[in-house]
Enzyme design. Structure first.
Site, PDB file in Angstrom:
ATOM      1  N   SER A   1       0.641  -1.186  -0.376  1.00 49.34           N
ATOM      2  CA  SER A   1      -0.012  -0.245  -0.101  1.00 49.34           C
ATOM      3  C   SER A   1       0.893   1.756   0.017  1.00 49.34           C
ATOM      4  O   SER A   1       0.308   2.320  -0.351  1.00 49.34           O
ATOM      5  CB  SER A   1      -1.063  -0.206   1.160  1.00 49.34           C
ATOM      6  OG  SER A   1      -0.256  -0.163   2.416  1.00 49.34           O
TER       7      SER A   1
ATOM      8  N   THR B   1     -40.200  25.061 -11.307  1.00 50.57           N
ATOM      9  CA  THR B   1     -41.008  23.699 -11.034  1.00 50.57           C
ATOM     10  C   THR B   1     -40.843  23.201 -12.604  1.00 50.57           C
ATOM     11  O   THR B   1     -41.449  23.389 -13.164  1.00 50.57           O
ATOM     12  CB  THR B   1     -42.429  24.058 -10.275  1.00 50.57           C
ATOM     13  OG1 THR B   1     -43.560  24.134 -11.079  1.00 50.57           O
ATOM     14  CG2 THR B   1     -42.723  24.600  -8.807  1.00 50.57           C
ATOM     15  N   HIS B   2     -40.754  21.320 -12.156  1.00 55.22           N
ATOM     16  CA  HIS B   2     -40.170  20.602 -13.151  1.00 55.22           C
ATOM     17  C   HIS B   2     -40.218  21.237 -14.004  1.00 55.22           C
ATOM     18  O   HIS B   2     -39.857  20.736 -15.946  1.00 55.22           O
ATOM     19  CB  HIS B   2     -41.452  19.984 -14.081  1.00 55.22           C
ATOM     20  CG  HIS B   2     -42.599  19.960 -13.285  1.00 55.22           C
ATOM     21  ND1 HIS B   2     -42.928  18.303 -12.715  1.00 55.22           N
ATOM     22  CD2 HIS B   2     -43.605  20.735 -12.155  1.00 55.22           C
ATOM     23  CE1 HIS B   2     -44.645  18.548 -11.520  1.00 55.22           C
ATOM     24  NE2 HIS B   2     -44.023  19.137 -11.085  1.00 55.22           N
TER      25      HIS B   2
ATOM     26  N   SER C   1     -12.927  25.535 -27.907  1.00 52.37           N
ATOM     27  CA  SER C   1     -13.648  24.782 -28.163  1.00 52.37           C
ATOM     28  C   SER C   1     -12.523  24.182 -29.361  1.00 52.37           C
ATOM     29  O   SER C   1     -12.064  25.578 -29.635  1.00 52.37           O
ATOM     30  CB  SER C   1     -15.053  24.516 -28.600  1.00 52.37           C
ATOM     31  OG  SER C   1     -14.526  23.676 -30.335  1.00 52.37           O
TER      32      SER C   1
ATOM     33  N   LYS D   1     -16.999  29.187 -29.140  1.00 50.43           N
ATOM     34  CA  LYS D   1     -17.972  28.693 -27.603  1.00 50.43           C
ATOM     35  C   LYS D   1     -17.113  29.075 -26.495  1.00 50.43           C
ATOM     36  O   LYS D   1     -15.598  29.382 -26.842  1.00 50.43           O
ATOM     37  CB  LYS D   1     -17.367  26.805 -27.426  1.00 50.43           C
ATOM     38  CG  LYS D   1     -18.420  26.675 -29.104  1.00 50.43           C
ATOM     39  CD  LYS D   1     -19.305  26.661 -28.587  1.00 50.43           C
ATOM     40  CE  LYS D   1     -19.937  25.875 -27.310  1.00 50.43           C
ATOM     41  NZ  LYS D   1     -19.605  23.637 -27.858  1.00 50.43           N
TER      42      LYS D   1
ATOM     43  N   ASN E   1     -17.167  27.210 -22.731  1.00 48.46           N
ATOM     44  CA  ASN E   1     -17.802  25.863 -22.447  1.00 48.46           C
ATOM     45  C   ASN E   1     -17.903  26.369 -20.887  1.00 48.46           C
ATOM     46  O   ASN E   1     -16.522  26.371 -20.074  1.00 48.46           O
ATOM     47  CB  ASN E   1     -17.085  24.914 -22.544  1.00 48.46           C
ATOM     48  CG  ASN E   1     -17.106  24.827 -24.242  1.00 48.46           C
ATOM     49  OD1 ASN E   1     -18.645  25.496 -25.038  1.00 48.46           O
ATOM     50  ND2 ASN E   1     -16.423  24.083 -25.003  1.00 48.46           N
TER      51      ASN E   1
ATOM     52  N   GLU F   1     -19.468  21.418 -15.240  1.00 47.21           N
ATOM     53  CA  GLU F   1     -19.332  20.443 -15.249  1.00 47.21           C
ATOM     54  C   GLU F   1     -18.552  19.377 -14.824  1.00 47.21           C
ATOM     55  O   GLU F   1     -19.844  18.078 -14.439  1.00 47.21           O
ATOM     56  CB  GLU F   1     -19.155  20.239 -17.110  1.00 47.21           C
ATOM     57  CG  GLU F   1     -19.918  21.047 -17.901  1.00 47.21           C
ATOM     58  CD  GLU F   1     -19.524  20.985 -19.999  1.00 47.21           C
ATOM     59  OE1 GLU F   1     -20.456  20.000 -20.350  1.00 47.21           O
ATOM     60  OE2 GLU F   1     -19.090  22.057 -19.580  1.00 47.21           O
TER      61      GLU F   1
ATOM     62  N   TYR G   1      -9.136  -6.764  12.570  1.00 48.98           N
ATOM     63  CA  TYR G   1      -8.389  -6.300  11.578  1.00 48.98           C
ATOM     64  C   TYR G   1      -8.341  -7.685  10.119  1.00 48.98           C
ATOM     65  O   TYR G   1      -8.097  -9.365  10.138  1.00 48.98           O
ATOM     66  CB  TYR G   1      -6.674  -6.335  11.801  1.00 48.98           C
ATOM     67  CG  TYR G   1      -6.567  -5.685  10.270  1.00 48.98           C
ATOM     68  CD1 TYR G   1      -6.831  -4.413   9.888  1.00 48.98           C
ATOM     69  CD2 TYR G   1      -5.170  -6.354   9.380  1.00 48.98           C
ATOM     70  CE1 TYR G   1      -5.864  -4.058   8.772  1.00 48.98           C
ATOM     71  CE2 TYR G   1      -5.110  -5.967   8.538  1.00 48.98           C
ATOM     72  CZ  TYR G   1      -5.217  -4.509   8.066  1.00 48.98           C
ATOM     73  OH  TYR G   1      -4.435  -4.317   7.013  1.00 48.98           O
TER      74      TYR G   1
ATOM     75  N   GLN H   1      -7.693  -2.041   3.769  1.00 44.59           N
ATOM     76  CA  GLN H   1      -6.146  -1.359   3.396  1.00 44.59           C
ATOM     77  C   GLN H   1      -7.297  -0.405   1.917  1.00 44.59           C
ATOM     78  O   GLN H   1      -6.478   0.250   1.615  1.00 44.59           O
ATOM     79  CB  GLN H   1      -5.004  -2.299   2.768  1.00 44.59           C
ATOM     80  CG  GLN H   1      -4.589  -1.369   2.337  1.00 44.59           C
ATOM     81  CD  GLN H   1      -2.385  -2.745   2.005  1.00 44.59           C
ATOM     82  OE1 GLN H   1      -2.127  -3.255   2.199  1.00 44.59           O
ATOM     83  NE2 GLN H   1      -2.410  -2.817   0.592  1.00 44.59           N
TER      84      GLN H   1
ATOM     85  N   LYS I   1      -8.176   3.404   1.999  1.00 41.79           N
ATOM     86  CA  LYS I   1      -7.457   4.097   1.744  1.00 41.79           C
ATOM     87  C   LYS I   1      -8.100   5.161   0.303  1.00 41.79           C
ATOM     88  O   LYS I   1      -7.975   6.593   0.500  1.00 41.79           O
ATOM     89  CB  LYS I   1      -5.975   3.820   1.704  1.00 41.79           C
ATOM     90  CG  LYS I   1      -5.353   4.018   3.183  1.00 41.79           C
ATOM     91  CD  LYS I   1      -4.495   3.142   4.333  1.00 41.79           C
ATOM     92  CE  LYS I   1      -4.749   2.770   4.897  1.00 41.79           C
ATOM     93  NZ  LYS I   1      -5.418   1.752   5.383  1.00 41.79           N
TER      94      LYS I   1
HETATM   95  N1  ARG Z   1      -1.154  -1.449   4.956  1.00 46.57           N
HETATM   96  C1  ARG Z   1      -2.110  -2.201   5.952  1.00 46.57           C
HETATM   97  C2  ARG Z   1      -3.301  -1.260   5.982  1.00 46.57           C
HETATM   98  O1  ARG Z   1      -3.286  -0.270   5.583  1.00 46.57           O
HETATM   99  C3  ARG Z   1      -1.519  -1.497   7.531  1.00 46.57           C
HETATM  100  C4  ARG Z   1      -2.092  -3.034   8.381  1.00 46.57           C
HETATM  101  C5  ARG Z   1      -1.542  -4.050   8.531  1.00 46.57           C
HETATM  102  N2  ARG Z   1      -1.931  -4.922   9.395  1.00 46.57           N
HETATM  103  C6  ARG Z   1      -1.627  -6.459   8.794  1.00 46.57           C
HETATM  104  N3  ARG Z   1      -2.091  -7.513  10.172  1.00 46.57           N
HETATM  105  N4  ARG Z   1      -1.300  -6.699   7.839  1.00 46.57           N
HETATM  106  O2  ARG Z   1      -4.784  -1.877   6.791  1.00 46.57           O
END
Ligand code: ARG
Length: 460
Positions: free
Chosen positions: A24, A156-157, A278, A284, A286, A291, A318, A323, A326
């Site tokens: 990660s 409205t509408h 454009s 144009k 825009n 948008e 966990y 992971q 994020k």
């Molecule tokens: N990179 C992991 C996450 O974002 C960190 C936690 C990892 N924990 C584990 N027991 N492998 O979730």
């Protein structure tokens, strides 16, 4: 030799492409400041509890700070083989200070560590979003202040309904944003909680002091249950929801801006700085920014759905699935902050075409309800009045005229009680003026609304 923090019970090393899938670091390096802050608090507490020496804690803390500094100056490259931000920093720490570095992870796990980082990060970001919303609201009020008397068709509408004040229309977004801000503020009490010291899932045998790290990290609350501390991702779902709803509100406003700037409406002109041209059609201009904001609701709503589905059916405590919390959160935060900033400047720099707006309501039937109300004031039952006005409107459409163009003699043939005061009565300005009901679009009501809004903004 296996190059991993957890290599002890392993005989084989995963191949690079497996490491890449598992890692990660590409995105959680975004959490470096929070990770270092959490580690400094943990090391301070460990020394205070005499679990490590003060010298060891000091050397850990100094080295963590220099790692942070080196990273910020592009001097460190993190590795996918070391998986994530936590193990990359620990590896670097041990390289720099040896054995003492290996003591930092006493009484904690990556499970409470990553949760701590995410709580710190989400708290900071939600506070920034709240500030951006407040600033945007301020700009809406400023614009509304200038346009209490600017009249536009209310729809409205998407059909012309009744004349309204431009200020009244845009203040609707102030109130939506006020609720958004309220939701973000309320969510803080579920974000501002310390999971640190929950360790892997069950707490620890080391004599740690969780309240001390809570205090050092500035968390208002502490998780009462170590399993909950490492398994809770509700605050991420909640933040994604709050962001999604804010984006939905921005997309509604964006859609109006897009419509208002068309040749068909001509209510506003966007500044060149917030428009694009454009590649083929030279004429144009825009409304790309509006948008894009309208379009970005797709990704924020997607991130919310994705997080809900990731959590569904996950057993305690966990699991690596987590992971996946994020990238979506990072992207949603980036998206909403960018959209709020752009939107505020876009409306601040646009021109409201006051005379065109005021003219618009003279070439429609948005004063038809007024004519019915006029008849009611002359003692005609509303249902009968509605039918009479419907017939008048139909005749006008056939003749290509509007209600203010109908001669008095014609009016009197529809109903004897219609008098020459009808022309004054039907002007859009007077239509607004008569609206005195609380929260209505009448000039006085809108002024009151603005006073309430200003006192709310100033009381924060
Ligand atoms: N990179 C992991 C996450 O974002 C960190 C936690 C990892 N924990 C584990 N027991 N492998 O979730």
């Amino acid at each position: 030799m296996i190059n991993k923090a957890w290599c002890g019970r392993f005989k084989e090393q995963p191949e690079d492409w497996v490491d890449d899938f598992n890692a990660s670091i590409d995105f959680d390096k975004n959490l470096i400041n929070q990770d270092i802050k959490g580690s400094i608090a943990h090391a301070t507490m460990l020394a205070n509890q005499e679990i490590i020496s003060h010298e060891e804690a000091q050397s850990i803390i100094n080295s963590l700070k220099s790692i942070q500094n080196d990273f910020n100056h592009g001097k460190i490259e993190f590795k996918a083989s070391l998986e994530d931000i936590h193990l990359n920093i620990e590896h670097e720490l041990i390289q720099r200070i040896g054995e003492a570095g290996g003591k930092l992870h006493t009484g904690r796990s990556r499970n409470d560590q990553v949760a701590t980082d995410m709580h710190l990060y989400t708290k900071e970001q939600v506070q920034e979003i709240i500030n951006l919303i407040a600033s945007f609201q301020h700009t809406i009020i400023q614009l509304a202040d200038q346009h209490v008397d600017t009249i536009m068709p209310g729809y409205t509408h998407l059909q012309r309904a009744q004349p309204i004040s431009f200020a009244h229309h845009i203040m609707t977004y102030f109130w939506m944003l006020e609720r958004d801000k309220g939701r973000f503020n309320d969510s803080l009490k579920r974000i501002d909680i310390s999971p640190l010291g929950a360790a892997a899932l069950s707490g620890t045998t080391h004599p740690i002091d969780r309240h001390h790290t809570q205090e050092l990290l500035g968390f208002t609350h502490i998780y009462e249950n170590s399993l909950d501390a490492v398994s809770d991702r509700d605050y991420i779902v909640e933040t994604l929801h709050n962001i999604s709803l804010t984006m939905v509100h921005l997309s509604r406003f964006a859609e109006e801006i897009i419509f208002w700037s068309t040749d068909e409406a001509k209510f506003i002109t966007l500044s060149d700085a917030f428009s694009t041209g454009s590649s083929i059609m030279p004429q144009k201009k825009n409304p790309d920014m509006a948008e894009l904001i309208r379009g970005k609701v797709g990704r924020t709503t997607g991130h919310l759905m994705s997080m809900l589905v990731t959590l569904k059916g996950l057993p305690l405590a966990y699991n690596k699935d987590m992971q996946e919390d994020k990238e979506g959160l990072f992207d949603a935060i980036h998206t909403v902050k960018g959209s709020l900033r752009i939107f505020e400047s876009m409306i601040d720099s646009m021109t409201v075409d006051t005379s065109c707006l005021n003219q618009t309501v003279r070439k429609d039937f948005s004063n038809a309800t007024e004519l019915a109300d006029y008849l009611v004031s002359k003692d005609v039952p509303f249902r009968t009045a509605h039918e009479i006005v419907g017939k008048i409107v139909l005749d006008c459409i056939q003749k290509g005229i509007y209600l203010l163009d109908v001669p008095l003699s014609d009016y009197q043939s529809y109903h004897a009680n219609i008098d020459k005061d009808i022309y004054d009565y039907l002007t859009p300005k007077n239509c607004l003026k008569r609206r005195q009901s609380y929260g209505s679009t009448g000039q006085n009501s809108v002024k009151h609304q603005l006073t309430v809004a200003k006192s709310l903004i100033n009381s924060v």
